[in-house]
Motif scaffolding. Structure first.
Motif, PDB file in Angstrom:
ATOM      1  N   TYR A 200       0.825  -1.223   0.000  1.00 51.05           N
ATOM      2  CA  TYR A 200       0.000   0.000   0.000  1.00 51.05           C
ATOM      3  C   TYR A 200       0.856   1.269   0.000  1.00 51.05           C
ATOM      4  N   GLU A 201       2.109   1.107  -0.409  1.00 53.45           N
ATOM      5  CA  GLU A 201       3.091   2.200  -0.400  1.00 53.45           C
ATOM      6  C   GLU A 201       2.535   3.559  -0.839  1.00 53.45           C
ATOM      7  N   HIS A 202       1.819   3.569  -1.964  1.00 48.68           N
ATOM      8  CA  HIS A 202       1.395   4.850  -2.539  1.00 48.68           C
ATOM      9  C   HIS A 202       0.092   5.364  -1.946  1.00 48.68           C
ATOM     10  N   ILE A 203      -0.535   4.569  -1.093  1.00 47.09           N
ATOM     11  CA  ILE A 203      -1.818   5.010  -0.531  1.00 47.09           C
ATOM     12  C   ILE A 203      -1.587   5.575   0.861  1.00 47.09           C
ATOM     13  N   PHE A 288      -6.787   9.800  -4.594  1.00 50.45           N
ATOM     14  CA  PHE A 288      -7.947   9.035  -5.052  1.00 50.45           C
ATOM     15  C   PHE A 288      -8.636   8.339  -3.862  1.00 50.45           C
ATOM     16  N   PHE A 289      -7.821   7.703  -3.017  1.00 49.11           N
ATOM     17  CA  PHE A 289      -8.417   6.966  -1.897  1.00 49.11           C
ATOM     18  C   PHE A 289      -8.743   7.876  -0.702  1.00 49.11           C
ATOM     19  N   GLU A 290      -8.015   8.990  -0.599  1.00 46.97           N
ATOM     20  CA  GLU A 290      -8.296   9.911   0.515  1.00 46.97           C
ATOM     21  C   GLU A 290      -9.721  10.450   0.401  1.00 46.97           C
ATOM     22  N   GLU A 291     -10.129  10.716  -0.822  1.00 43.45           N
ATOM     23  CA  GLU A 291     -11.487  11.213  -1.043  1.00 43.45           C
ATOM     24  C   GLU A 291     -12.518  10.182  -0.574  1.00 43.45           C
ATOM     25  N   LYS A 292     -12.259   8.921  -0.865  1.00 41.67           N
ATOM     26  CA  LYS A 292     -13.179   7.858  -0.453  1.00 41.67           C
ATOM     27  C   LYS A 292     -13.185   7.714   1.076  1.00 41.67           C
ATOM     28  N   PHE A 363     -12.670   0.575   1.888  1.00 42.13           N
ATOM     29  CA  PHE A 363     -13.334   1.652   1.136  1.00 42.13           C
ATOM     30  C   PHE A 363     -12.827   1.784  -0.303  1.00 42.13           C
ATOM     31  N   ALA A 364     -12.217   0.720  -0.826  1.00 46.34           N
ATOM     32  CA  ALA A 364     -11.837   0.713  -2.251  1.00 46.34           C
ATOM     33  C   ALA A 364     -13.073   0.358  -3.070  1.00 46.34           C
ATOM     34  N   LYS A 365     -14.064   1.210  -2.980  1.00 41.11           N
ATOM     35  CA  LYS A 365     -15.370   0.907  -3.581  1.00 41.11           C
ATOM     36  C   LYS A 365     -15.878   2.119  -4.341  1.00 41.11           C
ATOM     37  N   LYS A 366     -16.747   1.836  -5.328  1.00 42.79           N
ATOM     38  CA  LYS A 366     -17.310   2.941  -6.117  1.00 42.79           C
ATOM     39  C   LYS A 366     -18.247   3.780  -5.244  1.00 42.79           C
TER      40      LYS A 366
END
Ligand code: PMP
Length: 380
Positions: A200-203, A288-292, A363-366
Motif C-alpha cells: 500500500y506504499e502509494h496510498i 484518489f483513496f483519501e477522497e473515499k 473503502f476501495a469501492k465505487k
C-alpha cells in the motif's frame, strides 16, 4: 493414508468466509479488500494489444526488461533512490509470492521471525512451513503503536527476520521516522533481515509522502521490499508484484523464484510497463483513496460507531463498543445476517483471541457502494 499436515492450524481465510456469508445473505461486501469499480479500459486495451502482438511466451525469469526499468523509474520518482534493474528487481506473481519467496530465502528450521499483529494472514503460515517460529508482537487499538524497547528484548541470535507492513493492513497506520530509526538500530545490532511489505506504499493520506525502506541506507542493505500491482492499478486479480532486494539477497531469492513460478504473465507485464509511463498513475493514488476515506468518515460521523484514524491503505477501522459487547466475529456475522453489511473482525489478524470491538471496512469501492455502506452503518 499417512499424510501429516504441514499447516494443521490453517483453515479457510476470514476473507473467504465473510465473503461467502455476504453472498449467502445478499449483504454489501466491504470485507475483502478489492475494488468493485471498473478497471481502466486503457490498461485492458494495452494487455489486449500486447497479446495480439505476440507477447505470449515465457518472460525473463526476473521480469520483462521494460517493466523492471519502469519499476526503477518509479522508485526514483517516489523516493529518489536508484535500484539496479539487473540484480535487485524481480517481478513476481503478486505480493503474496514475493512474501513467500522472501521468507523461503532466509528462514530455516528453528529461526525466529518477529511479526507485528494485527498482521496480514499469509506471513505466519509461510514462516511455519519453513520450520520457523513466529514471535508475535501484539499492537493494540486505538493507536497500535510499537514499543521498540519490548521488540528489542525479543531479538536474539535466533531472530532471522522481522516483518513490517507499512502502511498497515488492517490498522491503516503509517510508521513514523522514530519507528524506522528504532528498527534500524535493532537491525544494526543483530543478524536479522527485514521483510517490508509495502503493497500500500502509494496510498498515504493527509499530505504525507510514501515511504519505503529502500530510502534508508542501513535497512535497504538487509531488506526485501515487496510491492503489488494489484493494489497500485486496482486489479487485485492479476496477481503481479515485485520484490526489490540487494544483489546477494536477490540472487538467493531468484533461485527459489526460478523453480516455483519462473516467470509472470508476459503481456500483462508489458502492458503495466507502458501504462506506468504516466507517473500520475501512482503519484495520484493517495488522493484518489483519501477522497473515499473522507466520504466514509464524514458519512458515519453521527452513527454509533467510533472511527479510528486511517493514515494509509484502503481500510478504515470502526469501534462498535457503544453498540454491543459481543466478540468481534459474532458481531460481524450478525451484521451480515441482520444488517446486510459484511466487515472484517480485526481479531482475525491476531494470534491471541483479542476482543477490541473493532471491525475493518474496505473503502476501495465505487461511490454508489459507499453511499449504501454509509446508509447501512447509520442504521446500526
Ligand atoms: N500484503 C498485504 C498487507 C496485503 O493486504 C495483500 C493483499 N491483500 C498482499 C500482501 C498480497 O498482495 P497480492 O494480492 O499482490 O498477492
Amino acid at each position: 493414508m499417512n499424510l501429516q499436515s504441514k499447516l494443521p492450524h490453517v483453515g479457510t481465510t476470514i476473507f473467504s468466509k465473510m465473503s461467502a456469508l455476504a453472498q449467502q445473505h445478499g449483504a454489501l461486501n466491504l470485507a475483502q479488500g478489492f475494488p468493485d469499480y471498473e478497471t481502466d479500459p486503457y490498461l485492458i486495451e494495452l494487455v489486449n494489444r500486447y497479446m495480439k502482438d505476440g507477447f505470449n511466451q515465457y518472460a525473463f525469469m526476473s521480469g520483462v526488461l521494460p517493466l523492471r526499468e519502469r519499476i526503477a523509474e518509479k522508485v526514483w520518482n517516489t523516493h529518489q533512490v536508484r535500484v539496479d534493474i539487473q540484480d535487485e528487481i524481480t517481478v513476481t506473481a503478486g505480493g503474496t509470492q514475493a512474501i513467500f519467496t522472501a521468507i523461503a530465502t532466509v528462514v530455516e528450521k528453528g529461526d525466529e521471525v518477529l511479526i507485528f499483529e494485527p498482521a496480514y494472514d499469509c506471513y505466519a503460515p509461510t514462516v511455519e512451513l519453513f520450520g520457523g517460529r513466529v514471535v508475535p508482537v501484539a499492537l493494540l487499538a486505538p493507536d497500535f503503536s510499537i514499543d521498540w524497547e519490548y521488540v528489542k528484548s525479543l531479538v536474539n541470535e535466533k531472530t532471522k527476520l522481522i516483518i513490517i507492513n507499512n502502511p498497515n493492513n488492517p490498522t491503516g497506520k503509517r510508521l513514523g521516522k522514530e519507528d524506522i530509526n528504532a528498527l534500524a538500530a535493532i537491525v544494526t545490532s543483530s543478524h536479522t533481515f527485514v521483510l517490508s511489505d509495502e503493497v500500500y506504499e502509494h496510498i498515504v493520506f493527509d499530505g504525507h509522502q510514501p515511504y519505503s525502506l529502500l530510502a534508508h541506507p542501513i535497512l535497504r542493505e538487509r531488506s526485501f521490499v515487496i510491492a503489488s500491482f494489484g493494489k497500485l492499478l486496482h486489479v487485485t486479480g492479476w496477481k503481479v508484484g515485485y520484490c526489490i532486494a540487494p544483489p546477494v539477497l536477490t540472487k538467493e531469492f531468484r533461485k527459489i523464484h526460478q523453480y516455483t513460478v519462473f516467470s509472470v504473465h508476459t503481456a500483462v507485464q508489458m502492458a503495466i510497463a507502458e501504462y506506468l509511463e504516466n507517473p500520475e498513475i501512482y503519484l495520484s493514488l493517495g488522493d484518489f483513496f483519501e477522497e473515499k476515506r473522507n466520504y466514509l468518515i464524514e458519512g458515519i460521523q453521527s452513527s454509533k460507531f467510533t472511527v479510528l484514524p486511517s493514515q494509509g491503505t484502503y481500510f478504515l477501522n470502526i469501534d462498535y463498543a457503544a453498540i454491543s459487547d459481543e466478540p468481534e466475529l459474532l458481531f460481524a456475522e450478525r451484521l451480515i445476517v441482520e444488517k446486510k453489511i459484511a466487515l472484517i473482525p480485526i481479531s482475525a489478524f491476531y494470534t491471541e483471541n483479542l476482543n477490541q470491538h473493532i471491525l475493518r471496512v474496505c473503502f476501495a469501492k465505487k461511490a454508489e457502494t459507499l453511499v449504501q455502506a454509509v446508509d447501512l452503518l447509520n442504521n446500526i
